[in-house]
Design an enzyme around this catalytic site. Sequence first.
Site, PDB file in Angstrom:
ATOM      1  N   SER A 153      16.850 -64.402   2.761  1.00  0.00           N
ATOM      2  CA  SER A 153      15.751 -65.011   1.995  1.00  0.00           C
ATOM      3  C   SER A 153      14.531 -64.124   2.151  1.00  0.00           C
ATOM      4  CB  SER A 153      15.439 -66.396   2.566  1.00  0.00           C
ATOM      5  OG  SER A 153      14.182 -66.856   2.111  1.00  0.00           O
ATOM      6  N   TYR A 166      14.228 -72.661   9.594  1.00  0.00           N
ATOM      7  CA  TYR A 166      14.828 -71.876   8.503  1.00  0.00           C
ATOM      8  C   TYR A 166      14.380 -70.414   8.600  1.00  0.00           C
ATOM      9  CZ  TYR A 166      15.925 -70.564   3.630  1.00  0.00           C
ATOM     10  OH  TYR A 166      16.415 -69.952   2.503  1.00  0.00           O
TER      11      TYR A 166
HETATM   12  C1  BGC Z   1      14.001 -71.226  -0.020  1.00  0.00           C
HETATM   13  C2  BGC Z   1      13.355 -72.015  -1.149  1.00  0.00           C
HETATM   14  C3  BGC Z   1      12.001 -71.411  -1.483  1.00  0.00           C
HETATM   15  C4  BGC Z   1      12.139 -69.925  -1.728  1.00  0.00           C
HETATM   16  C5  BGC Z   1      10.806 -69.244  -2.014  1.00  0.00           C
HETATM   17  C6  BGC Z   1      14.035 -69.774  -0.356  1.00  0.00           C
HETATM   18  O1  BGC Z   1      14.562 -69.075   0.719  1.00  0.00           O
HETATM   19  O2  BGC Z   1      15.325 -71.706   0.164  1.00  0.00           O
HETATM   20  O3  BGC Z   1      13.197 -73.359  -0.755  1.00  0.00           O
HETATM   21  O4  BGC Z   1      11.447 -72.033  -2.631  1.00  0.00           O
HETATM   22  O5  BGC Z   1      12.717 -69.316  -0.601  1.00  0.00           O
HETATM   23  O6  BGC Z   1       9.833 -69.595  -1.097  1.00  0.00           O
END
Ligand code: BGC
Length: 265
Positions: A153, A166
């Site tokens: 991410s 996360y």
């Molecule tokens: C998350 C989303 C978020 C996006 C941008 C992703 O890794 O799962 O919830 O909107 O990042 O911030």
Amino acid sequence: MTLKGKVALVTGSSQGIGQGIVLRLAEAGADVVINYRSHPEGAEETLAKVQAAGGSCYTALCPHSMGYTIPADLGSVAEVQQLIADSIGHFGKLDILVNNAGIEKHSPFWEVAEADYDAVMNVNLKGVFFATQAFVRHLIETKRPGKIINISSVHEELPFPNFTAYCASKGGMKMLTRNLAVELGPLGITINNVAPGAIETPINTKLLNDPEKLGALLKNIPLGRLGQPQDVASLVAFLASEEAGYITGSTFFVDGGLLWNYQEQ
Ligand code: BGC
């Protein structure tokens, strides 16, 4: 670019980015294992799409991509190991592992419950660690090279308040990838991260239904739109191919410019 003759496992592929990746890999000719935890109907939908794209031929000599669904909770190491074993059992081998399954929980840091912390870390990091380990053991046993692609991410770099577990899991994934690039390189195994920004998928349902939050987010994305699963999937297919043979230990952002967007008004 072709993935003909390759077998890929995509964790968490009953919906969202995972489903998009399965379809793209199958389109490139790979046989695919579709994994799900709680949405068998989503896994069946993914499989139906693979079949629709590849035709209805399902024999060993079939020229089209084949799909197979396997349930497993990526938060359980025993289930992860079984998933890898069953994938190999079904197709005879595995060449590509896409560690896609991931979850997030919204909560101010001071209210995070231990069970939620564990759920996030177990699926996003521990599951990835042990799926990769089982996959690498299979490659060592069969003396073959392989490709690992982790779906990380932008939050392996970018803070995301109220999602600290996360972010910690994705930051951990970044270092896992760098470390394994060094350790697995001599075995002919590459590992890379694909780091999506805001992609239109079920993980974002709440945000998508909140016009105010969605509007604010879109203002932060230079390309002015949310991403689609296909935007992520095309890069994954490339990294899984022989054409990406010299690429390892890197993160590639698919975020419409979100990560480095800074402006002064
Ligand atoms: C998350 C989303 C978020 C996006 C941008 C992703 O890794 O799962 O919830 O909107 O990042 O911030």
